[in-house]
Design an enzyme around this catalytic site. Structure first.
Site, PDB file in Angstrom:
ATOM      1  N   HIS A 171      -3.421   0.517  -3.403  1.00 18.64           N
ATOM      2  CA  HIS A 171      -3.440  -0.512  -2.359  1.00 18.64           C
ATOM      3  C   HIS A 171      -2.365  -1.550  -2.665  1.00 18.64           C
ATOM      4  O   HIS A 171      -1.803  -1.576  -3.758  1.00 18.64           O
ATOM      5  CB  HIS A 171      -4.807  -1.179  -2.314  1.00 18.64           C
ATOM      6  CG  HIS A 171      -5.866  -0.342  -1.675  1.00 18.64           C
ATOM      7  ND1 HIS A 171      -7.105  -0.841  -1.377  1.00 18.64           N
ATOM      8  CD2 HIS A 171      -5.880   0.954  -1.271  1.00 18.64           C
ATOM      9  CE1 HIS A 171      -7.841   0.104  -0.810  1.00 18.64           C
ATOM     10  NE2 HIS A 171      -7.125   1.206  -0.748  1.00 18.64           N
ATOM     11  N   SER A 195      -7.469  -9.035   3.881  1.00 17.83           N
ATOM     12  CA  SER A 195      -8.599  -9.341   3.004  1.00 17.83           C
ATOM     13  C   SER A 195      -8.799  -8.218   1.975  1.00 17.83           C
ATOM     14  O   SER A 195      -8.839  -7.049   2.341  1.00 17.83           O
ATOM     15  CB  SER A 195      -9.855  -9.499   3.868  1.00 17.83           C
ATOM     16  OG  SER A 195     -10.976  -9.862   3.115  1.00 17.83           O
ATOM     17  N   ASP A 216      -8.230   4.970   4.805  1.00 12.97           N
ATOM     18  CA  ASP A 216      -7.875   3.933   3.823  1.00 12.97           C
ATOM     19  C   ASP A 216      -9.066   3.043   3.509  1.00 12.97           C
ATOM     20  O   ASP A 216      -9.217   2.600   2.369  1.00 12.97           O
ATOM     21  CB  ASP A 216      -6.703   3.098   4.320  1.00 12.97           C
ATOM     22  CG  ASP A 216      -6.085   2.286   3.208  1.00 12.97           C
ATOM     23  OD1 ASP A 216      -5.594   2.903   2.236  1.00 12.97           O
ATOM     24  OD2 ASP A 216      -6.098   1.056   3.287  1.00 12.97           O
ATOM     25  N   ASN A 276       0.855  -1.179   0.000  1.00 14.83           N
ATOM     26  CA  ASN A 276       0.000   0.000   0.000  1.00 14.83           C
ATOM     27  C   ASN A 276       0.896   1.236   0.000  1.00 14.83           C
ATOM     28  O   ASN A 276       1.748   1.391   0.873  1.00 14.83           O
ATOM     29  CB  ASN A 276      -0.902  -0.039   1.239  1.00 14.83           C
ATOM     30  CG  ASN A 276      -1.931   1.051   1.255  1.00 14.83           C
ATOM     31  OD1 ASN A 276      -1.600   2.228   1.169  1.00 14.83           O
ATOM     32  ND2 ASN A 276      -3.187   0.678   1.381  1.00 14.83           N
TER      33      ASN A 276
END
Length: 147
Positions: free
Chosen positions: A51, A78, A143, A40
């Site tokens: 990301h 995830s 984020d 990221n």
């Protein structure tokens, strides 16, 4: 010697944290070879979309559909909706997820589209994210798109 994609993703996450960014790393493996890795870089590059998975895909460069079809993407966290969309767009059939306790991304969408998900609940990934979220709640919320 076999390649451990999660080790690479964790190293990338740690590199991102060391640069002052969000500790999420990723690696794209095709036929047992690393073709792209990244982390990221939203903070470092003042980016809305960079990301970890997106950085790894970008660093892999253009690949053929058959290469993506033989790939596995490793990610320490995830994958969000955006990164999951890229996984679906390129037909990546397998995602190895370091952890989904800190954040549950679009796993249901990926599964519904036939993507194999392997969640390993890697303690390195969990501790990196827990520490980061506790120390940087504002940046973390930015984020993931929350206030």
């Amino acid at each position: 010697m076999s390649i451990d994609g999660m080790d690479i993703a964790v190293a990338e996450a740690r590199a991102g944290l060391a640069e002052g960014g969000i500790p999420i790393g990723s690696a794209l493996i095709v036929d047992g070879e690393v073709v792209g890795k990244g982390h990221n870089r939203r903070v470092q590059h003042d980016s809305a979309i960079l990301h970890g998975e997106m950085d790894a895909l970008e660093n892999a460069g253009r690949l053929s559909a058959s290469e993506y079809a033989r790939s596995t993407i490793y990610t320490t966290l995830s994958p969000c909706d955006m990164c999951s969309g890229a996984i679906l767009l390129y037909g990546i059939p397998r995602v190895v997820i370091g952890e989904n306790t800190t954040f549950m991304g679009a796993e249901q969408l990926l599964r519904s589209r036939g993507v194999e998900l392997i969640v390993v609940e890697d303690e390195r990934c969990i501790s990196l994210m827990k520490r980061f979220v506790a120390d940087n709640p504002g940046l973390w919320n930015e984020d993931i798109g929350e206030d």
